[in-house]
Motif scaffolding. Structure first.
Motif, PDB file in Angstrom:
ATOM      1  N   THR A  69       6.718 -12.494 -19.717  1.00 31.11           N
ATOM      2  CA  THR A  69       7.302 -11.879 -18.781  1.00 31.11           C
ATOM      3  C   THR A  69       6.810 -10.568 -18.548  1.00 31.11           C
ATOM      4  N   LEU A  70       6.826  -9.790 -19.649  1.00 31.54           N
ATOM      5  CA  LEU A  70       6.336  -8.375 -19.702  1.00 31.54           C
ATOM      6  C   LEU A  70       4.733  -8.308 -19.312  1.00 31.54           C
ATOM      7  N   HIS A  71       4.106  -8.975 -19.614  1.00 32.75           N
ATOM      8  CA  HIS A  71       2.642  -9.106 -19.069  1.00 32.75           C
ATOM      9  C   HIS A  71       2.661  -9.178 -17.579  1.00 32.75           C
ATOM     10  N   GLU A  72       3.292 -10.237 -17.239  1.00 27.90           N
ATOM     11  CA  GLU A  72       3.372 -10.338 -15.631  1.00 27.90           C
ATOM     12  C   GLU A  72       4.019  -9.324 -14.929  1.00 27.90           C
ATOM     13  N   LEU A  73       4.930  -8.506 -15.396  1.00 24.36           N
ATOM     14  CA  LEU A  73       5.338  -7.175 -14.668  1.00 24.36           C
ATOM     15  C   LEU A  73       4.184  -6.287 -14.721  1.00 24.36           C
ATOM     16  N   ASN A  74       3.214  -6.194 -15.571  1.00 19.07           N
ATOM     17  CA  ASN A  74       2.279  -5.000 -15.431  1.00 19.07           C
ATOM     18  C   ASN A  74       1.534  -5.096 -14.363  1.00 19.07           C
ATOM     19  N   LEU A  75       1.316  -6.318 -13.787  1.00 16.01           N
ATOM     20  CA  LEU A  75       0.248  -6.395 -12.459  1.00 16.01           C
ATOM     21  C   LEU A  75       1.094  -5.854 -11.381  1.00 16.01           C
ATOM     22  N   PRO A  76       2.150  -6.324 -10.850  1.00  9.67           N
ATOM     23  CA  PRO A  76       2.672  -5.584  -9.883  1.00  9.67           C
ATOM     24  C   PRO A  76       2.869  -4.231  -9.957  1.00  9.67           C
ATOM     25  N   ILE A  77       3.129  -3.662 -10.946  1.00 10.25           N
ATOM     26  CA  ILE A  77       3.336  -2.103 -11.124  1.00 10.25           C
ATOM     27  C   ILE A  77       1.898  -1.251 -10.926  1.00 10.25           C
ATOM     28  N   SER A  78       0.997  -1.865 -11.571  1.00 10.90           N
ATOM     29  CA  SER A  78      -0.287  -1.309 -11.329  1.00 10.90           C
ATOM     30  C   SER A  78      -0.546  -1.332  -9.908  1.00 10.90           C
ATOM     31  N   THR A  79      -0.480  -2.643  -9.128  1.00  9.04           N
ATOM     32  CA  THR A  79      -0.823  -2.631  -7.980  1.00  9.04           C
ATOM     33  C   THR A  79      -0.067  -1.824  -6.982  1.00  9.04           C
ATOM     34  N   ILE A  80       1.406  -1.350  -7.168  1.00  5.35           N
ATOM     35  CA  ILE A  80       2.180  -0.462  -6.704  1.00  5.35           C
ATOM     36  C   ILE A  80       1.512   1.000  -6.684  1.00  5.35           C
ATOM     37  N   LYS A  81       1.172   1.202  -8.017  1.00  3.02           N
ATOM     38  CA  LYS A  81       0.406   2.557  -8.259  1.00  3.02           C
ATOM     39  C   LYS A  81      -0.767   2.800  -7.361  1.00  3.02           C
ATOM     40  N   THR A  82      -1.605   1.706  -7.401  1.00  2.00           N
ATOM     41  CA  THR A  82      -3.069   1.828  -6.587  1.00  2.00           C
ATOM     42  C   THR A  82      -2.951   2.062  -5.266  1.00  2.00           C
ATOM     43  N   ASN A  83      -1.898   1.224  -4.770  1.00  2.00           N
ATOM     44  CA  ASN A  83      -1.578   1.178  -3.163  1.00  2.00           C
ATOM     45  C   ASN A  83      -0.928   2.640  -2.770  1.00  2.00           C
TER      46      ASN A  83
ATOM     47  N   HIS B 146      -1.563   5.308  -4.250  1.00  3.30           N
ATOM     48  CA  HIS B 146      -2.494   6.354  -4.267  1.00  3.30           C
ATOM     49  C   HIS B 146      -3.295   6.440  -3.169  1.00  3.30           C
ATOM     50  N   MET B 147      -3.713   5.138  -2.527  1.00  4.15           N
ATOM     51  CA  MET B 147      -4.420   4.984  -1.423  1.00  4.15           C
ATOM     52  C   MET B 147      -3.793   5.336  -0.166  1.00  4.15           C
ATOM     53  N   LEU B 148      -2.217   4.954  -0.065  1.00  3.00           N
ATOM     54  CA  LEU B 148      -1.854   5.594   1.115  1.00  3.00           C
ATOM     55  C   LEU B 148      -1.499   7.103   1.299  1.00  3.00           C
ATOM     56  N   LYS B 149      -1.513   7.689   0.054  1.00  5.52           N
ATOM     57  CA  LYS B 149      -1.378   9.146   0.304  1.00  5.52           C
ATOM     58  C   LYS B 149      -2.507   9.768   0.911  1.00  5.52           C
ATOM     59  N   LYS B 150      -3.727   9.320   0.865  1.00  4.23           N
ATOM     60  CA  LYS B 150      -4.917   9.906   1.433  1.00  4.23           C
ATOM     61  C   LYS B 150      -4.803   9.870   2.872  1.00  4.23           C
ATOM     62  N   GLY B 151      -3.926   8.654   3.767  1.00  3.53           N
ATOM     63  CA  GLY B 151      -4.057   8.961   5.189  1.00  3.53           C
ATOM     64  C   GLY B 151      -2.484   9.553   5.557  1.00  3.53           C
ATOM     65  N   LEU B 152      -1.662  10.097   4.625  1.00  2.00           N
ATOM     66  CA  LEU B 152      -0.469  10.638   5.348  1.00  2.00           C
ATOM     67  C   LEU B 152      -0.620  11.830   5.720  1.00  2.00           C
ATOM     68  N   GLU B 153      -0.047  12.258   6.855  1.00  2.00           N
ATOM     69  CA  GLU B 153       0.152  13.560   7.376  1.00  2.00           C
ATOM     70  C   GLU B 153       1.596  14.137   7.379  1.00  2.00           C
ATOM     71  N   SER B 154       2.356  13.239   7.748  1.00  2.00           N
ATOM     72  CA  SER B 154       3.660  13.559   8.034  1.00  2.00           C
ATOM     73  C   SER B 154       4.488  13.911   6.844  1.00  2.00           C
ATOM     74  N   GLU B 155       5.404  15.086   6.880  1.00  4.84           N
ATOM     75  CA  GLU B 155       6.023  15.265   5.642  1.00  4.84           C
ATOM     76  C   GLU B 155       7.196  14.258   5.206  1.00  4.84           C
ATOM     77  N   LYS B 156       7.820  13.500   6.365  1.00  6.77           N
ATOM     78  CA  LYS B 156       8.864  12.458   5.891  1.00  6.77           C
ATOM     79  C   LYS B 156       8.095  11.419   5.275  1.00  6.77           C
ATOM     80  N   ASP B 157       6.635  10.998   5.831  1.00  8.16           N
ATOM     81  CA  ASP B 157       5.999   9.992   5.047  1.00  8.16           C
ATOM     82  C   ASP B 157       5.851  10.413   3.624  1.00  8.16           C
ATOM     83  N   PHE B 158       5.530  11.603   3.259  1.00  4.71           N
ATOM     84  CA  PHE B 158       5.299  11.974   2.311  1.00  4.71           C
ATOM     85  C   PHE B 158       6.528  11.984   1.138  1.00  4.71           C
TER      86      PHE B 158
END
Length: 276
Positions: free
Chosen positions: A76-90, A92-104
């Motif tokens: 179960t611990l091994h399976e949890l690592n994948l979604p956490i890594s996916t959330i972190k990666t996305n 990081h990608m979303l931050k690059k296209g944000l401009e609104s302070e609310k979105d930040f």
């Protein structure tokens, strides 16, 4: 499962005792054996054999049950690592296209929640290693560890002012376990602070002091704080098990744990580390 196990062991125990008593009665009363030494060794051998069988009946199912739980936890611990890594990666990608302070701000909240999940992941991993006695003791600077834990908690509690007075202090200990202890103590200090949102942390003379200016506790409450599920303030969130875990860790790692508290003044927790 365990009810059937208890019944099986109990029945086997009764049958074993009855059989040994019957053998003893047969050789002493009916056949009138005079060689008592041989009789005693025979009974001892049968007793040891019966003990081995009872041990096997008792331990094997428990061992299998614990092994299955450990395997399930690890998987179960091994399976949890994948979604956490996916959330972190996305994130990081979303931050690059944000401009609104609310979105930040929204992304920052998601990032903080992800970090909390990562923390729970690390704690589960630590607990599994603790159960298997696979704990690593290493040398590290306690002041740097405290700084990192405060930096992490500042993102969760941005309204809290942390006052740090830390002098370098190298220790050899369970770094992950001690991180959990520090997080728990600071988290408690934050929860029980009132209008004064300030936590003072200082490290000096082989001792770590964590001081809040909250509701404090009286002598009766101080006696009960290490009991599982006890909370001095029933309105606070949580399960009241943190300090009992802190106490077990400190006892296991030769860390003296003390509390100084006064109602309506605040509480100071002191961790005194042994001198090398």
């Amino acid at each position: 499962m365990f009810r059937n196990l208890r019944i099986t062991v109990f029945i086997y125990y009764i049958l074993t005792v009855a059989a040994l008593m019957a053998i003893l009665y047969y050789f002493t009363s009916i056949t009138e054996v005079e060689n008592t030494t041989l009789l005693l060794f025979t009974l001892l051998g049968l007793g040891l054999f019966a003990g081995a069988i009872i041990s096997k009946l008792s331990i094997d199912p428990l061992f299998e049950h614990v092994t299955n739980l450990q395997n399930l936890s690890t998987e179960t611990l091994h399976e949890l690592n994948l979604p956490i890594s996916t959330i972190k990666t996305n994130i990081h990608m979303l931050k690059k296209g944000l401009e609104s302070e609310k979105d930040f701000k929204r992304i920052a909240r998601i990032e903080s929640a992800c970090e909390m999940l990562q923390q729970r992941y690390n704690e589960l991993d630590y607990m599994i290693k603790l159960q298997s006695s696979n704990i690593t003791y290493e040398e590290f600077d306690l002041s740097e560890l405290v700084k990192k834990r405060v930096e992490f908690l500042e993102r969760i509690y941005p309204h809290i002012e942390f006052e740090l007075q830390l002098s370098p202090h190298v220790i050899k200990n369970d770094k992950i376990g001690l991180s959990k202890v520090i997080d728990n103590l600071i988290d408690n200090a934050v929860k029980y602070s009132r209008d004064i949102h300030k936590i003072s942390i200082r490290l000096q003379d082989h001792s770590l002091y964590i001081e809040d200016h909250g509701c404090g506790m009286d002598e009766v409450e101080l006696i009960k704080i290490f009991d599982n599920y006890y909370q001095s303030n029933k309105n606070m969130k949580g399960f009241g098990i943190g300090l009992s875990m802190v106490k077990r860790f400190c006892d296991a790692n030769a860390i003296a744990l003390n509390f100084k508290s006064k109602p309506n003044v605040g509480t100071t927790v002191i961790l005194k580390f042994k001198e090398d």
